[in-house]
Structures are given as C-alpha cells and as structure tokens.
Design a protein around this motif. Structure first.
Motif, PDB file in Angstrom:
ATOM      1  N   GLU A 109      39.941  40.054  51.810  1.00  0.00           N
ATOM      2  CA  GLU A 109      39.605  39.249  53.093  1.00  0.00           C
ATOM      3  C   GLU A 109      39.141  40.133  53.964  1.00  0.00           C
ATOM      4  O   GLU A 109      38.259  39.841  54.904  1.00  0.00           O
ATOM      5  CB  GLU A 109      41.068  38.650  53.406  1.00  0.00           C
ATOM      6  N   PRO A 150      41.165  33.502  37.935  1.00  0.00           N
ATOM      7  CA  PRO A 150      40.129  33.949  39.229  1.00  0.00           C
ATOM      8  C   PRO A 150      41.051  34.415  40.560  1.00  0.00           C
ATOM      9  O   PRO A 150      40.529  34.940  41.387  1.00  0.00           O
ATOM     10  CB  PRO A 150      39.441  32.793  39.264  1.00  0.00           C
ATOM     11  N   SER A 151      42.183  33.895  40.383  1.00  0.00           N
ATOM     12  CA  SER A 151      42.965  33.859  41.789  1.00  0.00           C
ATOM     13  C   SER A 151      43.613  35.353  41.888  1.00  0.00           C
ATOM     14  O   SER A 151      44.216  35.628  42.858  1.00  0.00           O
ATOM     15  CB  SER A 151      43.883  32.728  42.236  1.00  0.00           C
ATOM     16  N   GLU A 152      43.787  36.178  40.836  1.00  0.00           N
ATOM     17  CA  GLU A 152      44.303  37.335  40.440  1.00  0.00           C
ATOM     18  C   GLU A 152      43.277  38.448  40.087  1.00  0.00           C
ATOM     19  O   GLU A 152      42.237  38.079  39.651  1.00  0.00           O
ATOM     20  CB  GLU A 152      45.387  37.153  39.470  1.00  0.00           C
ATOM     21  N   TYR A 153      43.655  39.716  40.377  1.00  0.00           N
ATOM     22  CA  TYR A 153      42.987  40.796  40.080  1.00  0.00           C
ATOM     23  C   TYR A 153      43.391  41.867  39.253  1.00  0.00           C
ATOM     24  O   TYR A 153      44.608  42.061  39.138  1.00  0.00           O
ATOM     25  CB  TYR A 153      42.635  41.348  41.484  1.00  0.00           C
ATOM     26  N   GLN A 181      49.199  42.412  43.998  1.00  0.00           N
ATOM     27  CA  GLN A 181      47.901  41.395  44.188  1.00  0.00           C
ATOM     28  C   GLN A 181      47.758  41.021  45.332  1.00  0.00           C
ATOM     29  O   GLN A 181      46.803  40.677  46.028  1.00  0.00           O
ATOM     30  CB  GLN A 181      48.589  39.982  43.196  1.00  0.00           C
ATOM     31  N   ARG A 182      48.967  40.770  46.491  1.00  0.00           N
ATOM     32  CA  ARG A 182      48.763  40.498  47.928  1.00  0.00           C
ATOM     33  C   ARG A 182      47.988  41.308  48.533  1.00  0.00           C
ATOM     34  O   ARG A 182      47.235  41.299  49.323  1.00  0.00           O
ATOM     35  CB  ARG A 182      50.041  40.193  48.557  1.00  0.00           C
ATOM     36  N   SER A 202      55.949  33.179  41.641  1.00  0.00           N
ATOM     37  CA  SER A 202      56.132  32.010  42.965  1.00  0.00           C
ATOM     38  C   SER A 202      57.486  32.099  43.454  1.00  0.00           C
ATOM     39  O   SER A 202      57.712  31.893  44.512  1.00  0.00           O
ATOM     40  CB  SER A 202      55.828  30.717  42.478  1.00  0.00           C
ATOM     41  N   ALA A 224      38.118  40.867  40.036  1.00  0.00           N
ATOM     42  CA  ALA A 224      38.765  39.631  39.790  1.00  0.00           C
ATOM     43  C   ALA A 224      38.849  39.449  38.159  1.00  0.00           C
ATOM     44  O   ALA A 224      38.204  39.781  37.502  1.00  0.00           O
ATOM     45  CB  ALA A 224      38.126  38.516  40.395  1.00  0.00           C
ATOM     46  N   ARG A 251      44.286  41.012  47.498  1.00  0.00           N
ATOM     47  CA  ARG A 251      43.704  39.920  48.097  1.00  0.00           C
ATOM     48  C   ARG A 251      43.416  40.019  49.618  1.00  0.00           C
ATOM     49  O   ARG A 251      42.542  39.776  50.373  1.00  0.00           O
ATOM     50  CB  ARG A 251      44.714  38.622  48.065  1.00  0.00           C
TER      51      ARG A 251
END
Length: 281
Positions: free
Chosen positions: A172, A201-204, A164-165, A228, A196, A168
């Motif tokens: 960017e 929404p913050s993950e893919y 995921q990082r 986390s 997405a 993201r």
C-alpha cells in the motif's frame, strides 16, 4: 570396471532400478587409473507417509570402487534436512558400519534399505521453535516449511499473520509513493523481493524465519491454525507448559532469559513493521 567385476556392478544396478522404480537413483561413472568408480546417489526419505508427514530427508552417496565387492563401499551421507547434528552423525556412522560389516558381499540394496529404515526411525521434528524457544516434539500441531524447518502451529500462525500484514502494508505504501502507476509499483515490488502468490492472490510469498528460503503460502495453508482467528496484536514468545519446566534451574533460567530477549525483538519488529537489527545472526 572390467571383466567379471564390471558384470557384478552392472547386474546389481539393474536390480536397484527394478526395486526402486519411483526413486531417482543416479549413477555416475568415473574413470581412474585402476578402473571405473561408480558413484551412486539416492535421495532418502521416510516411506509410507505423505509429504507433510515427512520431517527428515537426506542423500545417500555410495562410491563403488573397481574391485567391489572385495573392497567395502565408501558411504557419504549428506544434504540433510530436518535432522539435528546428533542424528546426522548417528546415521552416517551406522551407514559406514553397515558397509564395512558387509564387505565382500553385494551390498548396495542393503545399504539403501538401511537408509530408508533410518529415515523411518528418525522421522519426527527435531528442532526448536524459533519463536518460543521450546522443542518441537509433536508431529500434529506443527508447521513444516519446504526447507524442512518446523514450528509450533500456533507460533507460526501468529508470525505468518503479522508477516502478511506487514507485506500488504508495504504494498500500500508503494502504491501511494508511485501514484497508483501499476508498472512502477510492479517494478518496486520486484526490487524489494515482494511477490504475490499465484494460487492465493491476496497473500504473498514469504521467507522462512530460519533460513530465509522463499516459501509459497500454499505450502503451509493446510497446516496452520485459522488465520482469521489469530491474534492481530504483537507476536510474543512465551513459555509453554511442558519441557522447560522439567529442566535444571540454571538451564531453565537461561531459556527464560532468551525467551524474554526474543519477545522484545518481536515487539520491536511489530512496532517498526520490519525485521529489527538487534537480533543476532
């Protein structure tokens, strides 16, 4: 089929529909020179468990010839999910033996029940975790993807956080490359297969590490360790306490060698933020 034989199969099919109202039993009738051949397909999975507790699945195909039940039903078992080769062969052999043993009887319901019983019997992870190369044996500390590939929960969580990082970071980069032009960014993401998650929404959406089938984050979020708290450093495949230590020395050395090779591949993936070409297909 004609006459009494046709009545026999039609009556038995009606009984199947009544006994399995929640199972999508499909029947295809094929006309041959000797009469109608009924091809019955039934998806088979473990009973009495939730989907996340179901680790195996298959499709049972029963081919009923015109002179049934005098002629044994032809059985084809396929579309296996979550089963290793040995289990697949054992299940198919058992089903065909049952069909031959029950020749001369109305056997469709019995064969379907046998299929469900076998799925209950084999319902456990049967694969090797591709990250640490240890067998996945627990039904608790495991992540199962929609394609039925299974992984140790801790191994998968570390990989998922890294994946995921990486996505993201790429998003960017695309934003900078296209000067924040959203339509161009969306087009570039589409071209690269980046999507997405609607629910998160913050993950893919991500590919299965084994078969590359696209999976939604919601399909695994409830089964992972707390992301986390996951280690944000490089992923490493390392021996776990347990099964490997009990193997013969020559086999154990091969496993450790393979684990070391995987660790190096994963280190390079982390370094270059991508899948590395040195992994074997």
């Amino acid at each position: 089929m004609q006459g009494s034989d046709g009545d026999v199969i039609e009556e038995e099919l009606q009984a199947l529909y009544a006994c399995y109202p929640d199972v999508p039993v499909t029947v295809q009738k094929k006309l041959t020179t000797n009469g109608d051949v009924h091809v019955i397909r039934v998806p088979i999975s473990p009973r009495y468990v939730d989907d996340h507790e179901s680790f195996v699945k298959t499709t049972l195909e029963l081919r009923v010839l015109p002179d049934y039940p005098s002629t044994a039903v032809e059985v084809v078992v396929g579309e296996f999910k979550g089963l290793d080769g040995r289990a697949e062969n054992a299940i198919e052999t058992r089903m065909r033996e049952e069909a031959m043993h029950m020749k001369g009887e109305m056997v469709l319901g019995h064969l379907i029940e046998t299929g469900f019983d076998l799925m209950d019997e084999y319902n456990r992870p049967q694969s090797t975790c591709v990250f640490c190369l240890e067998p996945v044996t627990s039904t608790v500390d495991v992540v199962k993807l929609p394609c039925y590939h299974c992984f140790h929960r801790s191994c998968f969580t570390a990989w998922y956080v890294w994946k995921q990082r990486a996505i993201r970071n790429r998003v960017e980069e695309l934003k900078r490359e296209h000067n924040m032009n959203q339509s161009m960014i969306d087009k570039a993401m589409e071209d690269e297969g980046i999507h997405a998650s609607e629910a998160l929404p913050s993950e893919y959406i991500f590919p299965c590490p084994c078969c590359r089938v696209q999976c939604k984050p919601t399909s695994v979020s409830m089964h992972m360790d707390d992301a986390s708290n996951a280690d944000d450093g490089p992923i490493a495949a390392s021996p776990k306490d347990g099964s490997v230590s009990t193997l013969p020395k020559s086999v154990r050395e091969l496993v450790y060698k393979e684990q070391a090779r995987f660790s190096e591949i994963l280190r390079l993936q982390e370094k270059h933020n991508c899948l590395n070409s040195c992994s074997r297909s």
